[in-house]
Design a protein around this motif. Structure first.
Motif, short mmCIF file in Angstrom:
data_model
loop_
_atom_site.label_atom_id
_atom_site.label_comp_id
_atom_site.label_asym_id
_atom_site.label_seq_id
_atom_site.Cartn_x
_atom_site.Cartn_y
_atom_site.Cartn_z
N SER A 194 -39.55 28.17 1.15
CA SER A 194 -38.71 27.40 0.24
C SER A 194 -39.50 26.28 -0.43
O SER A 194 -40.34 25.62 0.21
N ALA A 195 -39.18 26.04 -1.69
CA ALA A 195 -39.78 24.92 -2.41
C ALA A 195 -39.29 23.58 -1.86
O ALA A 195 -39.85 22.54 -2.17
N ALA A 196 -38.25 23.61 -1.03
CA ALA A 196 -37.72 22.39 -0.42
C ALA A 196 -38.52 21.97 0.83
O ALA A 196 -38.32 20.87 1.34
N LEU A 197 -39.41 22.83 1.31
CA LEU A 197 -40.24 22.51 2.47
C LEU A 197 -41.35 21.55 2.05
O LEU A 197 -42.12 21.85 1.13
N GLY A 198 -41.43 20.43 2.73
CA GLY A 198 -42.47 19.46 2.42
C GLY A 198 -43.83 19.92 2.91
O GLY A 198 -43.94 20.83 3.74
N PRO A 199 -44.89 19.29 2.41
CA PRO A 199 -46.24 19.65 2.85
C PRO A 199 -46.52 19.11 4.25
O PRO A 199 -45.81 18.22 4.73
N GLY A 208 -34.76 14.37 -0.84
CA GLY A 208 -33.65 14.73 -1.70
C GLY A 208 -33.26 16.20 -1.65
O GLY A 208 -32.30 16.62 -2.28
N ARG A 209 -34.01 17.02 -0.90
CA ARG A 209 -33.72 18.45 -0.83
C ARG A 209 -33.42 18.91 0.60
O ARG A 209 -33.60 20.07 0.94
N GLU A 210 -32.94 18.00 1.41
CA GLU A 210 -32.71 18.29 2.83
C GLU A 210 -31.69 19.41 3.04
O GLU A 210 -31.88 20.27 3.89
N ASP A 211 -30.60 19.41 2.28
CA ASP A 211 -29.60 20.47 2.44
C ASP A 211 -30.18 21.84 2.13
O ASP A 211 -29.95 22.80 2.87
N GLN A 212 -30.93 21.95 1.05
CA GLN A 212 -31.56 23.22 0.67
C GLN A 212 -32.55 23.65 1.75
O GLN A 212 -32.60 24.83 2.14
N TYR A 213 -33.35 22.72 2.22
CA TYR A 213 -34.34 22.99 3.26
C TYR A 213 -33.67 23.50 4.53
O TYR A 213 -34.08 24.52 5.11
N ASN A 214 -32.62 22.80 5.00
CA ASN A 214 -31.95 23.21 6.23
C ASN A 214 -31.26 24.55 6.08
O ASN A 214 -31.30 25.37 7.01
N ASP A 215 -30.65 24.82 4.95
CA ASP A 215 -30.02 26.11 4.71
C ASP A 215 -31.06 27.23 4.76
O ASP A 215 -30.88 28.25 5.43
#
Length: 127
Positions: A90-95, A15-22
């Motif tokens: 980023s907090a959008a990066l998965g483990p 659900g945070r792919e856009d934030q992660y990619n940015d």
């Protein structure tokens, strides 16, 4: 000159792919390139195909280039900088990021060239 590649597989928090990619493209690549020894970076995403028997453990790939003679220095600088003001994560990066180093074994061969041709031409020219 030999090059080393740092190969990194990652994925975002669902659900945070856009934030992660940015963050990854517009902040993190530059942060890594600011670390000593890193000279180039590029990102990719997995594309399923007939050649892909198994999907990768994460769908995003980043490749960072370093002069092989500076690999250890670059790695130490990177490890010291990560999660600091110089390299926030980023907090959008998965483990579960997966990383590997690879070192070149030959010169890069491009379309229209033959592998080893540059070495053969140098030998013929007496260099």
């Amino acid at each position: 000159m030999a090059i080393a590649l740092l190969v990194v597989l990652t994925e975002p928090i669902p659900g945070r792919e856009d934030q992660y990619n940015d963050w990854y493209t517009n902040r993190h690549l530059g942060d890594v390139l600011a670390a000593a020894g890193f000279t180039a970076a590029q990102r990719f995403h997995f594309v399923p195909s007939k050649l892909s028997r198994n999907p990768p453990p994460a769908p995003y790939l980043a490749i960072y280039e370093v002069d092989a003679d500076r690999r250890e220095e670059a790695e130490e600088f990177l490890l010291a900088a990560v999660r600091t003001e110089a390299m926030p994560i980023s907090a959008a990066l998965g483990p579960g990021a997966v990383t590997w180093w690879f070192e070149s074994m030959c010169d890069r061969v491009e379309d229209g060239e033959q592998a080893g041709a540059s070495t053969s031409r140098r030998s013929e020219a007496g260099t």
